[in-house]
Scaffold this motif. Structure first.
Motif, short mmCIF file in Angstrom:
data_model
loop_
_atom_site.label_atom_id
_atom_site.label_comp_id
_atom_site.label_asym_id
_atom_site.label_seq_id
_atom_site.Cartn_x
_atom_site.Cartn_y
_atom_site.Cartn_z
N ASN A 28 0.81 -1.30 0.02
CA ASN A 28 0.11 0.03 -0.05
C ASN A 28 0.91 1.30 0.02
OD1 ASN A 28 -1.59 2.11 0.68
ND2 ASN A 28 -2.95 0.83 1.78
N LYS A 29 1.15 1.75 -1.22
CA LYS A 29 2.02 3.03 -1.35
C LYS A 29 1.75 4.10 -0.39
CE LYS A 29 3.09 1.70 -6.11
NZ LYS A 29 3.04 2.37 -7.47
N LEU A 30 0.47 4.51 -0.28
CA LEU A 30 0.01 5.55 0.71
C LEU A 30 0.68 5.31 2.13
CD1 LEU A 30 -1.23 8.24 0.38
CD2 LEU A 30 -3.51 7.32 0.95
N ALA A 31 0.20 3.90 2.40
CA ALA A 31 0.34 3.71 4.00
C ALA A 31 1.95 3.78 4.01
CB ALA A 31 0.03 2.31 4.21
N LEU A 55 4.15 5.44 2.51
CA LEU A 55 4.61 7.08 2.59
C LEU A 55 4.43 7.42 4.06
CD1 LEU A 55 5.47 9.50 1.18
CD2 LEU A 55 3.27 9.86 0.39
N GLY A 56 3.10 7.32 4.62
CA GLY A 56 2.96 7.66 5.93
C GLY A 56 3.86 7.05 6.81
N LEU A 57 4.05 5.94 6.57
CA LEU A 57 5.21 5.41 7.82
C LEU A 57 6.42 6.01 7.62
CD1 LEU A 57 5.38 3.23 10.10
CD2 LEU A 57 6.10 1.82 8.25
N ILE A 58 6.93 6.35 6.52
CA ILE A 58 8.19 6.83 6.04
C ILE A 58 8.14 8.16 6.82
CG2 ILE A 58 9.70 7.57 4.32
CD1 ILE A 58 8.74 5.41 2.80
N LEU A 59 7.24 9.14 6.56
CA LEU A 59 7.07 10.50 7.03
C LEU A 59 6.87 10.43 8.61
CD1 LEU A 59 4.23 11.88 4.74
CD2 LEU A 59 6.55 12.46 4.81
N LEU A 60 6.15 9.50 8.96
CA LEU A 60 6.33 9.38 10.69
C LEU A 60 7.68 9.19 11.01
CD1 LEU A 60 3.17 7.64 11.32
CD2 LEU A 60 3.49 9.80 11.64
N ILE A 61 8.54 8.36 10.43
CA ILE A 61 9.74 8.05 11.04
C ILE A 61 10.56 9.10 10.88
CG2 ILE A 61 11.92 6.49 10.25
CD1 ILE A 61 10.08 4.23 9.53
N ILE A 62 10.55 9.82 9.85
CA ILE A 62 11.28 11.08 9.73
C ILE A 62 11.04 12.17 10.69
CG2 ILE A 62 11.68 13.32 7.91
CD1 ILE A 62 11.28 11.24 5.67
N ALA A 93 -2.92 7.80 7.12
CA ALA A 93 -2.46 6.95 6.11
C ALA A 93 -2.25 5.55 6.69
CB ALA A 93 -1.39 7.45 5.26
N VAL A 94 -1.33 5.37 7.44
CA VAL A 94 -0.97 4.06 8.16
C VAL A 94 -1.99 3.80 8.70
CG1 VAL A 94 0.39 3.32 10.17
CG2 VAL A 94 1.58 5.17 8.70
N ASP A 110 -6.91 -1.85 5.99
CA ASP A 110 -7.07 -2.78 4.72
C ASP A 110 -6.34 -3.89 4.55
OD1 ASP A 110 -8.81 -0.63 3.87
OD2 ASP A 110 -7.00 0.42 2.41
N ALA A 111 -5.01 -4.04 5.36
CA ALA A 111 -4.26 -5.08 5.42
C ALA A 111 -4.71 -6.03 6.39
CB ALA A 111 -3.02 -4.51 5.80
#
Length: 310
Positions: free
Chosen positions: A46-49, A51-58, A295-296, A302-303
């Protein structure tokens, strides 16, 4: 050899192939993956999820490390008032000559701490309340859920504001106020999951073997409701962050000299015409963080339940 003697057919390996072999048959013969591995696979696609996880890590990384490696503190006067973003001060400075970059990431620590702490308190109270109500059933369930109904009937934001006025604004009062009624939604979701699980064979078997209620809750009900709990958590945290930011913006939340995104947005709004970047950066961080958590949360939902995927 007599002419009427029946010849014995030659036996070959292909005579032992599975009848009706197909791709589906081959798929069934493969080693089955675990439920959580399958969830991870669906979530990672899930590309949006992601992306959300990467943003949270950053965001979490900057909140932890950016203030540490900066030569400024969140309340230090650097001698430059309301300067625009530059190589020296990436987010500019405010009207007290404080570095906004450092204050933004110090504010991230406070906003994330409030949001996560309030969500964890909601998790603990809500999971215990919902599990006990759903498992006990009957009169106990009715009494416990009527209490939850009463709390739900009172507007959430109104309760938080009244409590902050009574206790006076601050970090700990904000967390307490957010947690007073915030656990009700978690309790309802967990109770719903428990009602579906408690009559399963493995739960009935545990009861037959003499397991007590707490053992059943800990070993069977909560682990099997973990999917719904995780999704609810990822939705609770951004809600708490937004509420804290809104109340701090109104002056009812975190107080100076502490910096939160809400207090920074409040200070920046007053200088909107002369120094718009002071409002832009905290507002952008609030929006990005809430988007990332949502997003996450959507990706986890969905997962965990592919039927919900469109």
């Amino acid at each position: 050899m007599a002419q009427n003697e029946q010849q014995i057919p030659k036996v070959s390996a292909d005579m032992f192939d599975v009848v009706g072999r197909s791709e589906n048959t081959d798929a069934l013969s493969k080693k089955q993956v675990s439920y959580w591995k399958e969830v991870f696979y669906r979530f990672s696609h899930n590309k949006l999820a992601v992306l959300g996880l990467i943003l949270l890590i950053i965001i979490a990384g900057f909140a932890i490390f950016a203030p540490v490696f900066s030569s400024y503190t969140y309340e230090q006067n650097v001698g430059l008032y309301n300067t625009s973003p530059s190589a020296t001060h990436w987010f500019g400075t405010d009207d007290l000559a404080r570095d906004i970059f450092v204050r933004a990431w110090e504010g991230a620590r406070i906003s994330l701490f409030i949001g996560i702490t309030a969500a964890v308190i909601d998790l603990i109270i809500g999971v215990l309340w919902g599990s006990i109500a759903g498992l006990a059933g009957g009169r106990v369930d009715n009494i416990m859920m009527r209490i939850a109904d009463v709390l739900t009937a009172i507007p959430y934001l109104l309760v938080v504001i009244i409590l902050l006025v009574i206790m006076e604004p601050g970090l700990i009062p904000m967390i307490i106020a957010l947690s007073i009624t915030g656990w009700v939604n978690m309790a309802r979701i967990v109770r719903s999951e428990v009602l579906k699980i408690k009559n399963q064979e493995y739960v009935l078997a545990a009861r037959t073997l003499g397991a007590n209620q707490w053992h059943i809750i800990k070993r069977h009900l909560i682990p099997n409701a973990m999917g719904a709990i995780l999704v609810t958590m990822t939705m609770t945290i951004p809600s708490a962050i937004f509420t804290e930011s809104f109340l701090s913006y109104l002056g009812l939340g975190v107080q100076a000299p502490l910096a939160s995104w809400g207090t920074m947005a409040s200070e920046g709004f007053k200088a909107l015409q002369s120094a718009p970047w002071r409002l832009l950066f905290p507002a952008a961080l609030i929006s990005i963080t809430i988007f990332a958590f949502n997003a996450v949360g959507d990706g986890l939902r969905d997962a965990l339940d592919p039927k919900l995927r469109k």
